[in-house]
Enzyme design. Structure first.
Site, PDB file in Angstrom:
ATOM      1  N   LYS A 121      13.290   9.547  -1.654  1.00 24.33           N
ATOM      2  CA  LYS A 121      14.127   8.459  -2.166  1.00 24.33           C
ATOM      3  C   LYS A 121      15.603   8.697  -1.872  1.00 24.33           C
ATOM      4  O   LYS A 121      16.306   7.782  -1.420  1.00 24.33           O
ATOM      5  CB  LYS A 121      13.918   8.291  -3.674  1.00 24.33           C
ATOM      6  CG  LYS A 121      12.535   7.732  -4.008  1.00 24.33           C
ATOM      7  CD  LYS A 121      12.304   7.694  -5.506  1.00 24.33           C
ATOM      8  CE  LYS A 121      10.907   7.189  -5.833  1.00 24.33           C
ATOM      9  NZ  LYS A 121      10.552   7.397  -7.237  1.00 24.33           N
ATOM     10  N   VAL A 145      12.997   2.673  -3.804  1.00 18.36           N
ATOM     11  CA  VAL A 145      13.778   3.508  -4.719  1.00 18.36           C
ATOM     12  C   VAL A 145      13.950   2.756  -6.031  1.00 18.36           C
ATOM     13  O   VAL A 145      14.486   1.645  -6.042  1.00 18.36           O
ATOM     14  CB  VAL A 145      15.177   3.820  -4.124  1.00 18.36           C
ATOM     15  CG1 VAL A 145      15.958   4.728  -5.062  1.00 18.36           C
ATOM     16  CG2 VAL A 145      15.052   4.449  -2.752  1.00 18.36           C
ATOM     17  N   GLU A 193      13.420  -2.724  -1.037  1.00 19.17           N
ATOM     18  CA  GLU A 193      14.116  -2.432  -2.287  1.00 19.17           C
ATOM     19  C   GLU A 193      13.304  -1.548  -3.224  1.00 19.17           C
ATOM     20  O   GLU A 193      13.817  -0.652  -3.877  1.00 19.17           O
ATOM     21  CB  GLU A 193      14.476  -3.755  -2.976  1.00 19.17           C
ATOM     22  CG  GLU A 193      15.170  -3.644  -4.300  1.00 19.17           C
ATOM     23  CD  GLU A 193      16.509  -2.924  -4.204  1.00 19.17           C
ATOM     24  OE1 GLU A 193      16.497  -1.689  -4.383  1.00 19.17           O
ATOM     25  OE2 GLU A 193      17.528  -3.572  -3.955  1.00 19.17           O
ATOM     26  N   GLY A 243      -1.159   7.844 -15.504  1.00 21.76           N
ATOM     27  CA  GLY A 243      -0.764   7.141 -14.278  1.00 21.76           C
ATOM     28  C   GLY A 243       0.694   7.278 -13.903  1.00 21.76           C
ATOM     29  O   GLY A 243       1.202   6.503 -13.098  1.00 21.76           O
ATOM     30  N   ASP A 296       8.728  13.465  -3.454  1.00 22.04           N
ATOM     31  CA  ASP A 296       8.900  12.033  -3.677  1.00 22.04           C
ATOM     32  C   ASP A 296      10.376  11.689  -3.920  1.00 22.04           C
ATOM     33  O   ASP A 296      10.908  10.722  -3.377  1.00 22.04           O
ATOM     34  CB  ASP A 296       8.035  11.620  -4.881  1.00 22.04           C
ATOM     35  CG  ASP A 296       7.980  10.119  -5.030  1.00 22.04           C
ATOM     36  OD1 ASP A 296       7.586   9.454  -4.056  1.00 22.04           O
ATOM     37  OD2 ASP A 296       8.367   9.626  -6.106  1.00 22.04           O
ATOM     38  N   THR A 347       0.859  -1.184   0.000  1.00 20.92           N
ATOM     39  CA  THR A 347       0.000   0.000   0.000  1.00 20.92           C
ATOM     40  C   THR A 347       0.900   1.241   0.000  1.00 20.92           C
ATOM     41  O   THR A 347       2.115   1.124  -0.019  1.00 20.92           O
ATOM     42  CB  THR A 347      -0.844   0.069   1.290  1.00 20.92           C
ATOM     43  OG1 THR A 347       0.026   0.381   2.388  1.00 20.92           O
ATOM     44  CG2 THR A 347      -1.540  -1.248   1.572  1.00 20.92           C
TER      45      THR A 347
END
Ligand code: ADP
Ligand code: ASP
Ligand code: MG
Length: 814
Positions: free
Chosen positions: A682, A609, A606, A664, A678, A555
């Site tokens: 990372k 990123v 994993e 998307g 975002d 999720t």
């Protein structure tokens, strides 16, 4: 002459009794057979329960009696369909006597051991009679002989000791003159020298058969039951257990002493002395090889450990105190006290410091033991030389058994590390000096998991079972389930990993199957699953308590990320594509890492990123091998790549972002991507994995957005500001074009600090040609100082993300 014993399940139904008769019939074609039978399955327990009820003035004894009566009369009518009045009358008369006995117990409110033996003797008396009469009705040459006429004991009711001198003589005398082909005898029951009914202890029919086999010095003793031999572990608890072909007496003794119910421990003694082999056979599968038990110890050289057994209802008692050190006689007084109270000690360990002695006994004896020991050491306790005895309950013993374990190194290490890895806490350990047995005391709730863990480690071709719980079955989750289903066979055959999905959940419903969900119809099953909650999902996981469990978070939900710690504390591994936990506060991130080490439960992410790209794994390997990260440069946002690869002076920035969202490539709220949050998350994760303590606020975010864009308070509003500020974006593009550069959103870490921002990339730079949604990471390290280690490829998409999760799961398997 052959001696065969059939257990309660073998005579538990008309169908099974027919199988028994067929076996006896075929044996008797060659030579005469002696058959010892147990009570009909479950009857001994029922008789004892009826007695208990009656003694407590509880009228439920009547319904127990009724059930006992019905079971026997039904058997009779199924086995001897043609009415035989004499037989029926006999059985009914026995049942009437039984009923009077129970009424008597009810009236006087008392059940002595002596009466208890009288009561349970009805079980074997009835079963042996029914089997013998059925055989006779089929014209077989069978006779029933009451073992009470042969086996003579002392008067220790419920567990009488055999007078072998008289007993052997009786048996030899009787069979010398017997000329029937088949003799049926009731097991378990005997008579004292003064003529009272006694029994040989629970499970004692095996003993009856062994006594007869030894008295007659037959060639072998056969124990027929409902499984095909002595298994590597209790087959009801360990699915993968299999029958052991050969065992030595000692091994069988150790296994049965520690709970392998197939054999009643004392039963070996009479045959062992005479070197008579024991064969364990399956009534339901007479052709199966079964287990052969002999004195031959050499048969075990190929395998050091032969089996695992377990014994429940254990209490662990610890006597400790400084006053014990160096003073002789403590253990003698302790164990004498237990002996006086007739308490059987199953397990003993003493630390070499002599500061404590710890021993295991049946839980039912615990309070008596504690009381009498505290009394024995009253004086020392009052002088504070030793502490009052400590009692712990709800424990079990698991034991690994094998004659040749002493010739192999590392067996106990392997056993305990397998248990440790699965968070099974060991309360005490004992290893006999002969090394035939390594035992551990553990919590009752962990028994099944412990048996399966040890079994996997010692008896299963190294196939490892992984038990997966997946939450979130949207796009990525669905692909993951598909990939697991598709690869199941390959994993089993090539990697020796048995991957099972035990639980599945979305935000609405959840489903479970302890033995693995069928992945063909999971969608339908999930649609009608029970209501999902995060706590419920964890609780089920805990209650199954399976080894090698993995919780997979597919999720992007913050609440889900908050439960990782609870899983890790249960030694359940966590695999997440959800980035929230690893980019939350440093404290939370490092706490999860710490829990992972402490509880030996991998925590892998994993896919946080670069989706399926092996970025974090590579980084971890560099560091583990002693390399040091000097800097990282990366393009880590598929969404921003899409935007800047499609934006030029023929397109409007607003339209390109809209399109990216539609296809998307962005989060539902595109500001999360465009603001650089975002990407910052990372690079934060990479910096942390490189060993730097850092928080999201520490990352310099040089935003290419305008103040208006950043101030917008809704997605709609944001789009409006993009239109209004089109000129700003065109200016960024024009500048790059003039310098013959490409615009890329870059994340950088210099070993101490990190920043993210839009950059003009010249044509000779590895980032220049980055296409579509590809990501690229360049690691500069001590070993890669000039030419960086580069990882490049698709950094977004359901399929690659699912395969990244899959890879994490397999890493745990390996
Ligand atoms: P019977 O009625 O034939 O005497 P028991 O119930 O006493 O049978 O013993 C057989 C049962 O022992 C099996 O059904 C199995 O559940 C249990 N058992 C426990 N441990 C083992 C083991 N290691 N191997 C085989 N059976 C075992
Ligand atoms: N019927 C007895 C018991 O259940 C003896 C036996 O089955 O071996 O313990
Ligand atoms: Mg038995």
């Amino acid at each position: 002459m052959n001696v065969l014993k059939f257990g309660g399940t073998s005579v538990g139904s008309a169908e099974n009794i027919k199988k028994v008769i067929a076996i006896l019939d075929s044996y008797s074609q060659k030579e005469s057979v002696i058959c010892v039978v147990s009570a009909v399955g479950g009857i001994t327990d029922k008789l004892l329960r009826a007695g208990e009820f009656a003694q407590q003035k509880n009228e439920s004894y009547l319904s127990e009696f009724k059930a006992i009566k019905e079971i026997h009369l039904n058997l009779l009518s199924e086995l001897i369909p043609i009415q035989n009045d004499a037989v029926k009358e006999y059985v009914e008369s026995k049942l009437t006597i039984l009923k009077s006995l129970l009424d008597g117990i009810y009236l006087i409110n008392e059940l002595s051991p002596k009466t208890s033996d009288k009561l349970v003797s009805f079980g074997e008396l009835l079963s042996s009679y029914i089997v013998a009469e059925t055989m006779k009705s089929q014209g077989l040459n069978a006779v029933r002989k009451n073992s009470q006429d042969l086996i003579v004991t002392n008067s220790k009711f419920t567990k009488a000791e055999v007078n072998f001198g008289v007993t052997n003589m009786n048996i030899r005398e009787y069979f010398k003159n017997a000329n029937q082909k088949i003799t049926i005898l009731p097991g378990f029951i005997s008579k004292s020298d003064s003529g009272e009914i006694t029994t040989l202890g629970r499970g004692g029919s095996d003993f009856t058969a062994a006594i007869i086999a030894a008295a007659l010095k037959v060639n072998r003793l056969e124990i027929w039951t409902d499984v095909s031999g002595m298994y590597t572990a209790n087959p009801k608890l360990v699915k993968q257990a299999y029958p052991i072909e050969r065992l030595s007496y000692q091994e069988a003794m150790e296994l049965s002493h520690f709970g392998a119910k197939v054999l009643y421990p004392p039963s070996l003694q009479p045959v062992l002395v005479l070197d008579i082999p024991i064969l364990i056979k399956n009534t339901n599968d007479p052709d199966a090889h079964g287990t052969v038990i002999t004195s031959d110890k050499s048969n075990g050289f190929s395998k050091a450990a032969k089996g695992i057994s377990n014994i429940s209802n254990i209490a662990l008692l610890t006597l400790q105190g400084n006053g014990m050190i160096g003073i002789p006689g403590f253990s003698k007084r302790l164990f004498e006290t237990l002996a006086q109270e007739k308490i059987n000690v199953i397990f003993i360990t003493q630390a070499s410091s002599e500061h404590s002695i710890c021993f295991g006994i049946d839980e039912n004896d615990a309070s008596l033991a504690a009381e009498s020991i505290n009394l024995t050491f009253e004086n020392e306790i009052s002088l504070l030389k030793i502490d009052p005895i400590i009692v712990e309950k709800d424990l079990s013993i698991v034991a690994l058994v094998g004659d040749n374990m002493k010739n192999h190194q590392g067996i106990s290490g392997r056993m305990f590390s397998a248990l440790g890895k699965n968070n099974i806490n060991i309360r005490a350990i004992a290893q006999g000096a002969s090394e035939k047995n390594i035992s551990a005391v553990i919590a009752e709730k962990d028994v099944k998991k412990a048996l399966n863990t040890i079994h996997e480690s010692f008896f299963e071709d190294q196939t490892k079972q992984l038990n997966v719980y997946i939450t979130g079955v949207g796009n990525v989750g669905e692909r993951l389930v598909e990939q697991i289903q598709q690869q199941k066979k390959y994993l089993k055959e090539q990697l020796k990993i048995n991957l099972r999905v035990i639980g599945l959940s979305n935000s609405r419903t959840m489903i479970f199957d302890e033995s693995g969900l069928s992945l063909k119809s999971w969608k339908e099953q999930l649609a009608s699953g029970e209501k999902a909650t995060l706590e419920g999902f964890l609780e089920r996981n805990k209650s199954f308590n399976l080894r090698n469990s993995i919780f997979v978070d597919v999720t992007a939900n913050e609440e889900v990320s908050k439960v990782y710690a609870d899983y890790l504390r249960e030694s359940i591994a966590v695999v997440a594509c959800n980035k929230i936990a690893c980019s939350s506060t440093f404290e939370n991130y490092s706490n999860l890492k710490r829990l992972s080490v402490k509880y030996n439960a991998p925590f892998l992410f994993e896919t946080n990123v670069g989706a399926g790209l092996p970025i974090i794994d590579t980084l971890n390997h560099l560091i583990a091998s002693g390399d040091k990260i000097t800097s990282i440069q990366a393009v880590l946002s598929g969404s921003l790549n899409f935007v800047f690869n499609n934006f030029d002076d023929t397109a409007k920035f607003h339209d390109v972002v809209k399109q990216a969202q539609k296809e998307g490539y962005t989060e539902p709220d595109p500001r999360i991507d465009l603001s650089g949050v975002d990407v910052a998350r990372k690079i934060l994760i990479l910096a942390r994995e490189s060993g730097t303590k850092m928080n999201l606020e520490d990352i310099e975010n040089d935003s290419f957005l305008t103040e208006n864009n950043l101030k917008s308070d809704s997605v709609d509003d944001f789009y409006k500001t993009l239109i209004a500020d089109e000129a700003h974006f065109q200016k960024l593009y024009a500048s790059a074009k003039k310098n013959d550069c490409q615009l890329k959103y870059v994340a950088e870490f210099n070993g101490e600090n990190a920043k993210v921002g839009l950059k003009e990339i010249p044509s000779d730079h590895p980032f220049y040609n980055l296409k579509g949604k590809d990501n690229i990471v360049m690691f500069y390290t001590q070993r890669y100082p000039e030419q960086p280690l580069i990882i490049k490829g698709a950094g977004a998409g359901a399929d690659v993300t699912a395969s990244g999760l899959f890879a994490d799961i397999i890493r745990i398997g390996n």
